[in-house]
Design a protein around this motif. Structure first.
Motif, PDB file in Angstrom:
ATOM      1  N   ASP A  21    -103.524 -51.346 -39.378  1.00 27.06           N
ATOM      2  CA  ASP A  21    -103.252 -50.324 -38.370  1.00 27.06           C
ATOM      3  C   ASP A  21    -104.445 -50.269 -37.425  1.00 27.06           C
ATOM      4  O   ASP A  21    -105.483 -49.698 -37.760  1.00 27.06           O
ATOM      5  CB  ASP A  21    -103.031 -48.968 -39.060  1.00 27.06           C
ATOM      6  N   ASP A  22    -104.323 -50.917 -36.269  1.00 30.98           N
ATOM      7  CA  ASP A  22    -105.387 -50.922 -35.264  1.00 30.98           C
ATOM      8  C   ASP A  22    -104.715 -50.792 -33.900  1.00 30.98           C
ATOM      9  O   ASP A  22    -104.214 -51.776 -33.348  1.00 30.98           O
ATOM     10  CB  ASP A  22    -106.204 -52.222 -35.357  1.00 30.98           C
ATOM     11  N   ILE A  23    -104.692 -49.580 -33.371  1.00 24.54           N
ATOM     12  CA  ILE A  23    -103.907 -49.284 -32.173  1.00 24.54           C
ATOM     13  C   ILE A  23    -104.344 -50.137 -30.983  1.00 24.54           C
ATOM     14  O   ILE A  23    -103.510 -50.703 -30.265  1.00 24.54           O
ATOM     15  CB  ILE A  23    -104.011 -47.778 -31.828  1.00 24.54           C
ATOM     16  N   GLU A  24    -105.648 -50.262 -30.773  1.00 22.05           N
ATOM     17  CA  GLU A  24    -106.143 -50.997 -29.609  1.00 22.05           C
ATOM     18  C   GLU A  24    -105.802 -52.487 -29.696  1.00 22.05           C
ATOM     19  O   GLU A  24    -105.304 -53.090 -28.741  1.00 22.05           O
ATOM     20  CB  GLU A  24    -107.662 -50.804 -29.477  1.00 22.05           C
ATOM     21  N   LEU A  25    -106.064 -53.083 -30.868  1.00 23.49           N
ATOM     22  CA  LEU A  25    -105.736 -54.508 -31.048  1.00 23.49           C
ATOM     23  C   LEU A  25    -104.237 -54.740 -30.965  1.00 23.49           C
ATOM     24  O   LEU A  25    -103.778 -55.754 -30.421  1.00 23.49           O
ATOM     25  CB  LEU A  25    -106.255 -55.025 -32.389  1.00 23.49           C
ATOM     26  N   GLY A  79     -77.222 -62.660 -31.521  1.00 20.38           N
ATOM     27  CA  GLY A  79     -76.859 -61.721 -30.459  1.00 20.38           C
ATOM     28  C   GLY A  79     -76.671 -60.291 -30.924  1.00 20.38           C
ATOM     29  O   GLY A  79     -76.050 -59.483 -30.226  1.00 20.38           O
ATOM     30  N   MET A  80     -77.213 -59.963 -32.078  1.00 27.56           N
ATOM     31  CA  MET A  80     -77.119 -58.592 -32.595  1.00 27.56           C
ATOM     32  C   MET A  80     -78.313 -57.768 -32.122  1.00 27.56           C
ATOM     33  O   MET A  80     -79.348 -58.330 -31.737  1.00 27.56           O
ATOM     34  CB  MET A  80     -77.121 -58.607 -34.133  1.00 27.56           C
ATOM     35  N   PRO A  81     -78.219 -56.432 -32.157  1.00 25.25           N
ATOM     36  CA  PRO A  81     -79.395 -55.604 -31.858  1.00 25.25           C
ATOM     37  C   PRO A  81     -80.505 -55.882 -32.870  1.00 25.25           C
ATOM     38  O   PRO A  81     -80.234 -56.137 -34.051  1.00 25.25           O
ATOM     39  CB  PRO A  81     -78.875 -54.164 -32.016  1.00 25.25           C
ATOM     40  N   LEU A  82     -81.751 -55.826 -32.411  1.00 29.04           N
ATOM     41  CA  LEU A  82     -82.878 -56.022 -33.320  1.00 29.04           C
ATOM     42  C   LEU A  82     -83.035 -54.803 -34.217  1.00 29.04           C
ATOM     43  O   LEU A  82     -82.745 -53.670 -33.817  1.00 29.04           O
ATOM     44  CB  LEU A  82     -84.175 -56.245 -32.529  1.00 29.04           C
ATOM     45  N   GLY A  83     -83.515 -55.052 -35.445  1.00 26.20           N
ATOM     46  CA  GLY A  83     -83.790 -53.961 -36.372  1.00 26.20           C
ATOM     47  C   GLY A  83     -85.188 -53.416 -36.162  1.00 26.20           C
ATOM     48  O   GLY A  83     -86.054 -54.075 -35.566  1.00 26.20           O
ATOM     49  N   SER A  84     -85.434 -52.217 -36.680  1.00 28.92           N
ATOM     50  CA  SER A  84     -86.750 -51.594 -36.565  1.00 28.92           C
ATOM     51  C   SER A  84     -87.814 -52.442 -37.265  1.00 28.92           C
ATOM     52  O   SER A  84     -87.590 -52.974 -38.360  1.00 28.92           O
ATOM     53  CB  SER A  84     -86.722 -50.199 -37.194  1.00 28.92           C
ATOM     54  N   THR A  85     -88.973 -52.555 -36.639  1.00 28.66           N
ATOM     55  CA  THR A  85     -90.102 -53.294 -37.219  1.00 28.66           C
ATOM     56  C   THR A  85     -91.149 -52.338 -37.792  1.00 28.66           C
ATOM     57  O   THR A  85     -92.266 -52.734 -38.087  1.00 28.66           O
ATOM     58  CB  THR A  85     -90.751 -54.185 -36.147  1.00 28.66           C
ATOM     59  N   LYS A  86     -90.780 -51.077 -37.959  1.00 30.08           N
ATOM     60  CA  LYS A  86     -91.712 -50.052 -38.417  1.00 30.08           C
ATOM     61  C   LYS A  86     -92.226 -50.350 -39.823  1.00 30.08           C
ATOM     62  O   LYS A  86     -91.471 -50.769 -40.702  1.00 30.08           O
ATOM     63  CB  LYS A  86     -91.000 -48.693 -38.399  1.00 30.08           C
ATOM     64  N   LEU A  87     -93.524 -50.134 -40.028  1.00 31.12           N
ATOM     65  CA  LEU A  87     -94.112 -50.232 -41.360  1.00 31.12           C
ATOM     66  C   LEU A  87     -93.578 -49.091 -42.218  1.00 31.12           C
ATOM     67  O   LEU A  87     -93.649 -47.926 -41.821  1.00 31.12           O
ATOM     68  CB  LEU A  87     -95.638 -50.133 -41.263  1.00 31.12           C
ATOM     69  N   ASP A 145     -98.132 -46.771 -51.615  1.00 25.06           N
ATOM     70  CA  ASP A 145     -97.759 -45.629 -50.780  1.00 25.06           C
ATOM     71  C   ASP A 145     -98.794 -45.331 -49.702  1.00 25.06           C
ATOM     72  O   ASP A 145     -98.482 -44.704 -48.699  1.00 25.06           O
ATOM     73  CB  ASP A 145     -97.547 -44.384 -51.656  1.00 25.06           C
ATOM     74  N   TYR A 146    -100.034 -45.778 -49.936  1.00 27.90           N
ATOM     75  CA  TYR A 146    -101.070 -45.583 -48.917  1.00 27.90           C
ATOM     76  C   TYR A 146    -102.127 -46.680 -49.084  1.00 27.90           C
ATOM     77  O   TYR A 146    -102.152 -47.391 -50.102  1.00 27.90           O
ATOM     78  CB  TYR A 146    -101.683 -44.175 -48.987  1.00 27.90           C
ATOM     79  N   ASN A 147    -103.000 -46.844 -48.081  1.00 24.64           N
ATOM     80  CA  ASN A 147    -103.899 -48.004 -48.031  1.00 24.64           C
ATOM     81  C   ASN A 147    -104.871 -48.072 -49.206  1.00 24.64           C
ATOM     82  O   ASN A 147    -105.123 -49.156 -49.744  1.00 24.64           O
ATOM     83  CB  ASN A 147    -104.676 -48.009 -46.709  1.00 24.64           C
ATOM     84  N   ALA A 148    -105.435 -46.931 -49.593  1.00 25.77           N
ATOM     85  CA  ALA A 148    -106.402 -46.949 -50.698  1.00 25.77           C
ATOM     86  C   ALA A 148    -105.741 -47.408 -51.995  1.00 25.77           C
ATOM     87  O   ALA A 148    -106.346 -48.141 -52.796  1.00 25.77           O
ATOM     88  CB  ALA A 148    -107.029 -45.564 -50.873  1.00 25.77           C
ATOM     89  N   GLU A 149    -104.491 -47.014 -52.195  1.00 29.53           N
ATOM     90  CA  GLU A 149    -103.754 -47.451 -53.382  1.00 29.53           C
ATOM     91  C   GLU A 149    -103.494 -48.957 -53.330  1.00 29.53           C
ATOM     92  O   GLU A 149    -103.595 -49.657 -54.346  1.00 29.53           O
ATOM     93  CB  GLU A 149    -102.439 -46.684 -53.490  1.00 29.53           C
ATOM     94  N   LEU A 150    -103.177 -49.480 -52.141  1.00 31.04           N
ATOM     95  CA  LEU A 150    -102.974 -50.926 -51.989  1.00 31.04           C
ATOM     96  C   LEU A 150    -104.257 -51.678 -52.318  1.00 31.04           C
ATOM     97  O   LEU A 150    -104.221 -52.710 -53.015  1.00 31.04           O
ATOM     98  CB  LEU A 150    -102.522 -51.240 -50.557  1.00 31.04           C
ATOM     99  N   GLN A 151    -105.374 -51.172 -51.849  1.00 35.61           N
ATOM    100  CA  GLN A 151    -106.660 -51.820 -52.149  1.00 35.61           C
ATOM    101  C   GLN A 151    -106.932 -51.838 -53.649  1.00 35.61           C
ATOM    102  O   GLN A 151    -107.377 -52.851 -54.203  1.00 35.61           O
ATOM    103  CB  GLN A 151    -107.791 -51.099 -51.412  1.00 35.61           C
ATOM    104  N   ARG A 152    -106.639 -50.723 -54.324  1.00 40.78           N
ATOM    105  CA  ARG A 152    -106.853 -50.667 -55.780  1.00 40.78           C
ATOM    106  C   ARG A 152    -105.936 -51.648 -56.512  1.00 40.78           C
ATOM    107  O   ARG A 152    -106.352 -52.304 -57.469  1.00 40.78           O
ATOM    108  CB  ARG A 152    -106.616 -49.244 -56.299  1.00 40.78           C
ATOM    109  N   THR A 153    -104.696 -51.759 -56.035  1.00 41.05           N
ATOM    110  CA  THR A 153    -103.758 -52.698 -56.672  1.00 41.05           C
ATOM    111  C   THR A 153    -104.239 -54.132 -56.506  1.00 41.05           C
ATOM    112  O   THR A 153    -104.203 -54.926 -57.453  1.00 41.05           O
ATOM    113  CB  THR A 153    -102.342 -52.533 -56.085  1.00 41.05           C
TER     114      THR A 153
END
Length: 376
Positions: free
Chosen positions: A218-222, A288-296, A344-352
């Motif tokens: 998650d880096d808004i500027e980049l 030719g279908m509508p694109l699906g959401s790319t949301k995280l 569920d959140y970044n710190a948990e991903l890092q621990r996993t």
């Protein structure tokens, strides 16, 4: 809807899995054997390109190193997407560099080498250190050299000359060495109607030139920089489908390193981490279908399984871990599958990821172990 995929590897396999819920049938054309195969079972369904084209509503590709005569036949059918121009640019660094210049996106200074005189001119134009890449056939770190000092010019030229002579229309692109902070990539899709959806950037770690670990960030500027460049390239090509751009991050400024006109290894995390995975969105676009959401939807990382055909059972017992095998025979360094790790959140991903370092072999998964070491 029946989609023919040029290439019968793991990307066609994962397109087939993603297409089934949408009633999109996938067959794959093996450009080597000329057989039409089922992308999951590899069962032979027929043979010959013309037969494959006749059965298909749409034709697309899972890799860019496709013989031009195959591309031309597909183009004439009027069924091929994205475009042969896009596929050729992905498979020829000369065309790729010209495309990036035309799209006005930042990339490393370069010079095309066909002869020893060109090599000398490249050294003068680009400067040292430099990275040298074969224009055709190079991927995952293959067909590349680094020149740091003039002491190695003759040795490097001997190897490059052999490479140029070995393949018709081969050349070398010299690029300035970029002292990047990290490598990131943006995977996105463009629909037939011009709609563009991009996924969150992924930070990528390579081992010996091959992707090892890819993590959504998650880096808004980049993200804005990357999306602007993605849009420029996609619109210049009138692209339809999923496209990936690989970048160098140099102190918060992005330079395009490569483009991939297809679904991409650094986008595999979207299978668990995004609302619509890259494979489904590619099929939606070309059909030719509508694109699906790319949301995280969940912080996710992808670990490549390289040269291994088994995993400790503890991986499947780990919360948030999903294993994707490709059904390949074991071979050293081969992409055999991947593990998507979600939390569920970044710190948990890092621990996993750190806990996986206690389960996965250090030699086979060095990037996971390096990640864990950095967090100690």
């Amino acid at each position: 809807m029946h989609v023919l995929v040029l290439g019968a590897g793991q990307l066609a396999r994962m397109m087939s899995l993603a297409g089934a819920p949408l009633n999109i049938e996938i067959s794959a054309f093996d450009v080597g054997s000329k057989n039409i195969v089922h992308p999951l079972t590899q069962a032979i369904l027929g043979s010959g390109l013309e037969n494959a084209i006749e059965r298909a509503d749409v034709i697309t590709a899972e890799f860019e190193h496709i013989p031009h005569d195959v591309l031309e036949v597909c183009e004439r059918s009027g069924k091929f997407l994205p475009t042969t121009e896009a596929i050729k640019a992905g498979g020829d660094r000369r065309l790729e560099k010209a495309l990036l210049d035309e799209a006005n996106v930042k990339n490393a200074k370069y010079y095309v080498i066909n002869s020893r005189e060109d090599f000398d001119a490249a050294i003068a134009h680009v400067g040292l250190p430099m990275v040298l890449k074969s224009t055709l056939g190079g991927y995952d770190g293959k067909g590349q050299w680094r020149l740091k000092t003039l002491d190695n010019v003759d040795t490097t030229w001997t190897e490059m000359a052999e490479c140029i002579a070995a393949t018709d229309n081969q050349a070398i692109v010299a690029e300035e060495f970029v002292p990047f902070d990290r490598e990131v990539s943006l995977v996105g899709a463009r629909g037939i109607n011009g709609d563009i959806q991009v996924y969150p950037l992924a930070e990528n770690v390579h081992t010996d030139g091959v992707l090892s670990l890819s993590t959504a960030i998650d880096d808004i500027e980049l993200q804005e920089q990357a999306k602007t460049m993605f849009t420029s390239v996609a619109e210049r090509l009138d692209y339809v489908g999923v496209l990936a751009l690989e970048f160098f991050d140099v102190k918060g400024s992005l330079l395009v390193n490569e483009i991939a006109p297809r679904v991409h290894n650094s986008g595999h995390w979207t299978q668990q981490g995004a609302e619509t995975c890259q494979f489904e969105n590619h099929l939606r676009a070309v059909c030719g279908m509508p694109l699906g959401s790319t949301k995280l939807i969940r912080p996710t990382a992808m670990i490549n399984i390289l040269g291994e055909d088994t995993l400790p059972e503890a991986i499947l017992a780990q919360d948030g871990c999903h294993v994707h095998w490709y059904g390949k025979e074991k071979r050293a360094g081969r992409k055999m599958g991947h593990i998507n790790v979600s939390a569920d959140y970044n710190a948990e991903l890092q621990r996993t990821l750190c806990s996986l370092a206690n389960i996965l072999d250090k030699q086979a998964y060095p990037a996971v172990h390096e990640f864990a070491e950095q967090l100690k």
